[in-house]
Scaffold this active site. Structure first.
Site, short mmCIF file in Angstrom:
data_model
loop_
_atom_site.label_atom_id
_atom_site.label_comp_id
_atom_site.label_asym_id
_atom_site.label_seq_id
_atom_site.Cartn_x
_atom_site.Cartn_y
_atom_site.Cartn_z
N CYS A 1 -0.77 -9.67 13.52
CA CYS A 1 -1.18 -8.28 13.77
C CYS A 1 -2.52 -8.29 14.48
O CYS A 1 -3.52 -8.66 13.90
CB CYS A 1 -1.26 -7.51 12.46
SG CYS A 1 -2.10 -5.92 12.63
N GLU B 1 9.93 0.62 -12.24
CA GLU B 1 9.64 1.43 -11.05
C GLU B 1 10.94 1.78 -10.32
O GLU B 1 11.77 0.91 -10.08
CB GLU B 1 8.68 0.65 -10.13
CG GLU B 1 8.49 1.24 -8.74
CD GLU B 1 8.03 2.69 -8.73
OE1 GLU B 1 7.13 3.05 -9.49
OE2 GLU B 1 8.62 3.48 -7.94
N HIS C 1 -13.39 10.77 -6.37
CA HIS C 1 -14.19 11.98 -6.55
C HIS C 1 -15.07 11.80 -7.77
O HIS C 1 -14.68 11.17 -8.75
CB HIS C 1 -13.27 13.19 -6.77
CG HIS C 1 -12.29 13.44 -5.65
ND1 HIS C 1 -12.68 13.85 -4.40
CD2 HIS C 1 -10.94 13.33 -5.60
CE1 HIS C 1 -11.60 13.99 -3.63
NE2 HIS C 1 -10.53 13.67 -4.34
N SER D 1 -4.39 15.34 -8.01
CA SER D 1 -5.79 15.06 -7.72
C SER D 1 -6.62 15.49 -8.94
O SER D 1 -6.33 16.54 -9.51
CB SER D 1 -6.22 15.86 -6.49
OG SER D 1 -7.58 15.65 -6.22
N ARG E 1 1.53 16.47 -4.67
CA ARG E 1 0.72 16.31 -5.89
C ARG E 1 1.57 16.78 -7.08
O ARG E 1 2.09 17.89 -7.05
CB ARG E 1 -0.52 17.18 -5.81
CG ARG E 1 -1.42 16.96 -4.58
CD ARG E 1 -2.46 18.06 -4.55
NE ARG E 1 -3.41 17.96 -3.43
CZ ARG E 1 -3.21 18.47 -2.22
NH1 ARG E 1 -2.08 19.08 -1.92
NH2 ARG E 1 -4.14 18.37 -1.30
N ILE F 1 -0.42 14.17 -13.17
CA ILE F 1 -1.55 13.42 -12.61
C ILE F 1 -1.60 13.64 -11.10
O ILE F 1 -1.14 12.82 -10.31
CB ILE F 1 -1.48 11.91 -12.96
CG1 ILE F 1 -1.18 11.71 -14.45
CG2 ILE F 1 -2.78 11.23 -12.57
CD1 ILE F 1 -2.20 12.27 -15.42
N CYS G 1 -4.18 -5.73 15.86
CA CYS G 1 -5.08 -4.60 15.63
C CYS G 1 -5.96 -4.85 14.41
O CYS G 1 -7.13 -4.48 14.39
CB CYS G 1 -4.31 -3.31 15.43
SG CYS G 1 -3.27 -2.86 16.81
N LYS H 1 -9.52 20.94 -2.96
CA LYS H 1 -10.88 20.63 -2.55
C LYS H 1 -11.12 20.94 -1.08
O LYS H 1 -12.21 20.76 -0.58
CB LYS H 1 -11.17 19.16 -2.84
CG LYS H 1 -11.17 18.85 -4.34
CD LYS H 1 -11.39 17.37 -4.61
CE LYS H 1 -11.17 17.06 -6.07
NZ LYS H 1 -9.75 17.20 -6.49
#
Lengths: 454, 487
Positions: B408, B34, B52, B345, B317, B343, B410, B257
């Site tokens: 944290c 990576e 989706h 959406s 994208r 790759i 919140c 979309k």
């Protein structure tokens, strides 16, 4: 198909367990200036009181406000934030007020109303485990949080180096860490002004303070003491329109804005810096209030309270910055003492006091009008001298506060200047409230109207 | 000399992580390389988290095949990998007769793609399914199989499971050059050498799952020259709601979309996404985009309080110009290089199926895939304090008081949960990495209250100075160092 609903899941998860319980008369949530003042007032009225505080220490945000300017009205003496807080911490420590530090409230459950009074259960957790505190009265004193970059939708990239002013203040004053070397400050609220000076004193070069509005948002004395005295420029009607930098802030783009506060194309200017501090407003932390069933004003997102600072849920009171953002800690103290006393009176069932006891037939709502941004309390349920608070939305040289009922003027203040940085307060005479009732209205209006100078 | 891996996967986005997890069951040595400091830092973190259903890709495309299948696989993946997945169903809202005609087309598209149970429903049914959907909607395409996930969590869970099964994760290691040896990929000598600042990585087979970097990787290997377009999208996250919203879509446009409103697995609301071709690498948010999102969202959910923005972000994208489709297969130019390119959406929805397809592609290419006896498909999710039942909370605090120490406020994240996020393999190495794993700093105050505490915990756990703690990647320092005069 089952709809995913996290709240139900949580309630179910919590409903069946048996957790150790301790009983009090008044449970105060928050150990900052509001919570401490409310707790002390409730204690003085004879209530058994508990304070629940998230941090390891009492004092709230005052612990990092090491600048002076506190206590001028309450103690007639100029103190720093920690000194101001310490006076209350010492008082609290000298009582038998129960302290639950390092403790996070997970929820407030209000049982069914009985003939007696509603009993509230506060569920909290801390490193020793879970605990429930019960009280006939609960005082919400959670304070507020800072508005973030996302809420004001500053476009651009998302590098390190964008801090709310309070976070930078914590890094510097609590952690002894320097967040950067070259800062731009957006927003001329008091925290932003204080931080401009603080950064300068720590060797961080402050390139300028930028303010969207055509006037400074903080107190006049802070503009003078924190900017003018250090030669830091204040750029009015100017805002940050882009954050630049991939990993760490490299610059910001600033633009002038028009009278509708929209950026004016062509006025963009790049200001190199490695740090952007945001002092763009405070938001009351009402998540717990909402979860407890407290009704908020949809516009201000603050609890609707009556003259005793009681919310729409009987026995739950609110004070300090969780109720409305104050200008001075001294005012938080004064308001919270009222809330604490009212909560104690409610919890101890002291009939006949002004606090918390409704007069039959008195149910007035109070609405803001003119340049008043809000009016507090939002409800009046007793005929008596009532303290009203409000802030104006823009500065005016000459305006008058008026209380209206169906166009009839019940009360009028004298013509004077108003500033948005000041939380205004004035006493509404009982006879004005009585008059509104006689007129048969259900609403009175607090209107601040600019007047032409003669 | 360093180990030669059977397979190197370039890219620890959701695609690369899913592929690594899929292949970890076989008797192969695998590494994931990576470029950035953490998992899912490209397109995988800049999307709405929607799974989706697969009714909109054109039938016959690769997208159409992997989308519906991916959506189907999510149930099993969520169970095995212990990530949150809500299959709520979704509606595409129509407001006119033309819209209804579009919905009919979508339905037949969906039918061709194998999407189950698509129906066109009446306003009454719309209101029943999602009371907050616009009352102006005259019809909707109801699709029960749509769902949503936290895309970071999916990628992290998949890679954790892969690593637990022996996969090596190498980060940060941006590939700077690729040397391809002559001969067959099955030769004993390494076929590919990836040159990175973290050292050379050698492998027999190379899988390109580099997302927006896929064209570059392919180019470096001398393979297909993909012409990529950076179709940028802005996305907004709103604060939590008492009831999580069902995903609501407008009728799609030819390129996207449209602006979708959806709940998230954590109870927030997401508005996703704009679509504009911008300079590659541009992840800036734009005022016009954010305003378009908020306006688009209010059309679908009129009572949405769009003041409660927790976060606005943007990403690109990875779109292959012209085809607009995914490219999944062995390179026709460089044997032994397998591509998962373009790759965009619905990449999140398709990820499990892309992994499945990649396995098939490898098998067909003659890569020996022998299942290991000791492969464990189960990843045990870390304890999430906020979601834990009260009894579990008490147990946790009893096991270690740091579970009772909320950092944290919140998102109700205790110190122990943050420490666990750092100590997991692969663990968080940055403030944002902590946030993605346990949500500290993800909430409405956006780390205003907890950032300095998270920095202190990271410094302690990683054994470094606070000034060395990063927000995300190299160069994203948060504090310069001690104040003057402080030792």
């Amino acid at each position: 198909m089952a709809t995913f609903d996290m709240r139900n899941e949580r309630l179910e998860a919590g409903a069946t367990e048996a957790v150790q319980t301790q009983a009090f008369d008044v449970v105060v949530i928050g150990g900052g200036p509001a919570g401490m003042a409310a707790a002390l007032a409730a204690h003085k009225a004879g209530a058994r009181v508990a304070i629940v505080e998230r941090e390891q220490h009492l004092g709230g945000i005052l612990r990092q406000c090491i600048h002076p300017g506190f206590g001028l009205s309450h103690f007639k003496q100029e103190l720093t934030g920690p000194e101001y807080a310490q006076r209350f911490i010492d008082q609290v420590r000298a009582t038998n007020i129960a302290l639950f530090l390092d403790s996070m409230v997970l929820g407030i459950d209000s049982g069914e109303s009985t003939e007696d009074a509603t009993l509230h259960t506060v569920t909290l957790m801390n490193p020793s485990g879970m605990l429930q505190l019960t009280g006939r009265a609960v005082v919400l004193a959670m304070g507020c949080r800072e508005r973030t970059r996302s809420e004001i939708k500053i476009p651009g990239s998302r590098p390190a180096g964008v801090f709310t002013a309070g976070l930078a203040q914590r890094y510097i004053n609590i952690e002894n860490l320097k967040p950067g070397s070259r800062a731009v400050i957006l927003g001329s609220g008091d925290i932003g002004l204080i931080m401009a000076r603080r950064c300068t004193l720590e060797g961080i070069s402050v390139e300028g303070v930028y303010e969207l509005m055509p006037y400074a948002n903080g107190l006049r004395r802070n503009v003078k003491n924190c900017l003018d005295d250090f030669g830091i420029p204040l750029h009015l009607s100017t805002t940050v329109t882009r954050v630049i930098g991939h990993d760490r802030v490299e610059a910001v783009e600033v633009s002038q804005v028009d009278e509708h506060l929209a950026p004016i194309p062509g006025t963009e200017r790049i200001v190199p810096c490695d740090t952007l501090l945001l002092s763009v407003g405070l938001i009351p932390e009402n998540e717990l209030s909402v979860a407890a069933g407290v009704e908020l004003d949809p516009r201000t997102r603050c609890a609707v309270v009556d003259q005793s600072l009681q919310t729409g849920v009987p026995g739950i009171f609110a004070c300090g910055n969780v109720l409305h953002v104050h200008d001075l800690a001294d005012n938080v103290t004064n308001e919270s003492e009222r809330a604490g006393a009212a909560a104690a009176a409610w919890a101890l069932g002291a009939v006949g006091t002004a606090a918390g006891v409704a007069d039959a037939g008195c149910e007035l709502t109070v609405s803001p009008a003119g340049i008043a941004g809000y009016a507090l309390p939002g409800r009046i349920t007793t005929v008596g001298l009532t303290k009203l608070n409000f802030r104006v939305r823009r500065p005016v040289d000459a305006a008058r506060v008026r209380i209206l009922a169906d166009d009839e003027e019940l009360f009028a203040g004298k013509v004077r200047p108003f500033k948005p940085s000041v939380m205004e307060s004035f006493p509404l005479p009982a006879k004005a409230i009585q008059r509104a009732l006689d007129l048969g209205v259900s609403e009175i209006v607090l209107s601040v109207d600019p007047v032409e100078e003669a | 000399m360093a180990e030669t891996f059977d397979i190197a996967v370039v890219g620890a986005g959701i695609t690369g992580c899913a592929i690594a997890r899929q292949l970890a069951r076989f008797d192969l040595s695998i590494c994931v390389v990576e470029a950035a400091n953490d998992i899912a830092l490209g397109a995988s973190k800049a999307n709405g988290g929607l799974v989706h259903a697969g009714y909109d890709p054109a039938p016959g495309t690769v997208k159409a095949q992997v989308n519906a299948r991916g959506c189907e696989l999510y149930g099993t993946w969520a169970q095995e990998l212990g990530f949150l997945f809500c299959r709520t169903g979704s509606m595409v809202l129509g407001f006119s007769d033309e819209d209804r005609a579009q919905l009919e087309k979508l339905r037949s598209n969906g039918h061709a793609n194998g999407v189950p149970e698509l129906t066109i429903i009446s306003p009454e049914r719309i209101h029943e399914l999602e009371p907050r959907a616009s009352a102006k909607a005259t019809c909707a395409l109801w699709c029960p199989s749509t769902g949503f996930v936290d895309p970071f969590e999916v990628a992290i869970a998949a890679l954790e499971n892969a690593v637990a099964n022996g996969v090596t994760f190498i980060r940060p290691a941006p590939v700077e050059a690729i040397e391809v040896a002559g001969g067959e990929a099955t030769d004993r000598a390494a076929h590919f050498t990836l040159v990175t600042p973290a050292g050379d990585v050698r492998c027999h087979y190379l899988i390109n799952a580099a997302g927006n970097g896929a064209a570059n990787i392919s180019h470096m290997a001398g393979a297909e020259e993909f012409q990529m377009v950076w179709r940028q999208g802005n996305i907004v996250v709103l604060d939590k709601e008492p009831r999580t919203l069902m995903p609501l879509y407008p009728v799609p446009t030819p390129v996207s979309k449209g602006v979708i409103v959806t709940g998230t697995v954590h109870g927030n609301t997401v508005i996703t996404a704009t679509a504009a071709v911008r300079e590659p690498g541009d992840t800036q948010t734009y005022a016009a985009d954010v305003n378009a999102l908020l306006a688009g969202a209010r059309k679908l959910v009129p009572d949405l309080d769009t003041r409660r923005v927790v976060r606005a972000f943007a990403g690109g994208r990875p779109v292959i110009q012209g085809t607009n489709d995914f490219f999944i297969g062995q390179s026709t130019v460089v044997p032994g290089l397998f591509q998962a390119a373009g790759i965009q959406s619905p990449g999140v929805a398709s990820a499990p199926a892309i992994a499945e397809r990649m396995e098939q592609v490898l098998r067909e290419a003659g890569v020996a895939l022998h299942e290991r006896a000791d492969w464990d498909p189960i990843r045990r999710a870390p304890d999430g304090f906020d979601r834990a039942p009260l009894a579990r909370k008490e147990e946790l605090i009893e096991s270690d008081p740091a579970w009772g120490q909320i950092v944290c406020r919140c998102e109700t994240v205790p110190e122990a949960e943050i420490v666990a996020a750092i100590r997991r393999r692969p663990g968080a190495v940055s403030v944002e990495g902590v946030k993605r794993r346990c949500r500290a700093g993800m909430g409405r105050c956006q780390s205003g209250f907890c950032q300095s505490r998270v920095v202190a915990i990271l410094a302690r756990e990683l054994g470094c100075d606070p000034s060395e703690v990063l927000l995300e990647n190299a160069g994203s320092w948060l504090v310069e160092g001690p104040l003057k005069g402080v030792r």
